[in-house]
Structures are given as structure tokens and as C-alpha cells.
Design an enzyme around this catalytic site. Structure first.
Site, PDB file in Angstrom:
ATOM      1  N   VAL A   7       0.775  -1.388  -0.136  1.00  0.00           N
ATOM      2  CA  VAL A   7      -0.081   0.164   0.046  1.00  0.00           C
ATOM      3  C   VAL A   7       0.883   1.259  -0.011  1.00  0.00           C
ATOM      4  CG1 VAL A   7      -1.885   1.334   1.290  1.00  0.00           C
ATOM      5  CG2 VAL A   7      -1.731  -1.297   1.575  1.00  0.00           C
ATOM      6  N   CYS A   8       0.488   2.261  -0.819  1.00  0.00           N
ATOM      7  CA  CYS A   8       0.922   3.608  -0.659  1.00  0.00           C
ATOM      8  C   CYS A   8      -0.059   4.640  -1.031  1.00  0.00           C
ATOM      9  CB  CYS A   8       2.095   3.765  -1.663  1.00  0.00           C
ATOM     10  SG  CYS A   8       1.553   3.988  -3.551  1.00  0.00           S
ATOM     11  N   ARG A   9       0.298   5.907  -1.125  1.00  0.00           N
ATOM     12  CA  ARG A   9      -0.771   7.088  -1.251  1.00  0.00           C
ATOM     13  C   ARG A   9      -1.524   6.764  -2.380  1.00  0.00           C
ATOM     14  NH1 ARG A   9      -1.549  11.857  -3.635  1.00  0.00           N
ATOM     15  NH2 ARG A   9       0.174  11.509  -4.910  1.00  0.00           N
TER      16      ARG A   9
END
Length: 98
Positions: free
Chosen positions: A62-64
Site C-alpha cells: 500500500v502507498c498513497r
């Protein structure tokens, strides 16, 4: 590369399914809220900390917005890990955060 939408991740979390989530955002980004149970390993540290991960488990990255997690997925896959990229990142995640 395997992918899962933010909605699919949210549904799994809501249903109580165990997901091994790795959040590759920077520490200050994670401080604003992360998926409950997610472990923060900033992308820049991933190659140094991948030994903390278990190759027998599957991880959701997961990231932005989905870009850095895509890169993290490629890095881990190249080292033999089973990884899924959460598309859309936290911008698309509507579930509870901590």
C-alpha cells in the site's frame, strides 16, 4: 503483478480476514492514518528490511496512490516473495484508519 483494489482490501479488513499489509509510505504520511494492522516499511528501506518478511506469506503493498506500492511489489517479487499491489492507494481507501 497481482493487484487488488482498495475496495477489495477494505472488504477483507471489514470481514476480519487476515491480510499482511505493508505500507511503503514515509513515516509522516502514515502518521495521518494507515489501514489497521499495516506495517510501515518506507519504500527506500524495503530492500534493507525485506529480511523481516516471511516468504511463506502473501503481502499486500500500500502507498498513497499505487505507484510506490507497485514498485515495492516488483522489488519483492524479484526476491521470491508473494505480493499483491493495492491499486489506487490510500487515496482510494475508504475504510477505517488508525
Amino acid at each position: 503483478m497481482k493487484e487488488m483494489t482498495a475496495k477489495e482490501v477494505e472488504m477483507n479488513v471489514t470481514e476480519g480476514k487476515t491480510l499482511n499489509i505493508i505500507d511503503v509510505r514515509e513515516v509522516d504520511e502514515v502518521a495521518a492514518g494507515k489501514i489497521p494492522g499495516a506495517v510501515n516499511i518506507p519504500l527506500g528501506l524495503l530492500e534493507f528490511r525485506m529480511n523481516e518478511l516471511d516468504k511463506s506469506k502473501e503481502y499486500v503493498m500500500v502507498c498513497r496512490s499505487g505507484g510506490r506500492s507497485g514498485r515495492a511489489t516488483q522489488i519483492l517479487e524479484s526476491h521470491g516473495y508473494s505480493v499483491i499491489n493495492m491499486t489506487g492507494g490510500m487515496l482510494s481507501y475508504e475504510g477505517q484508519v488508525q
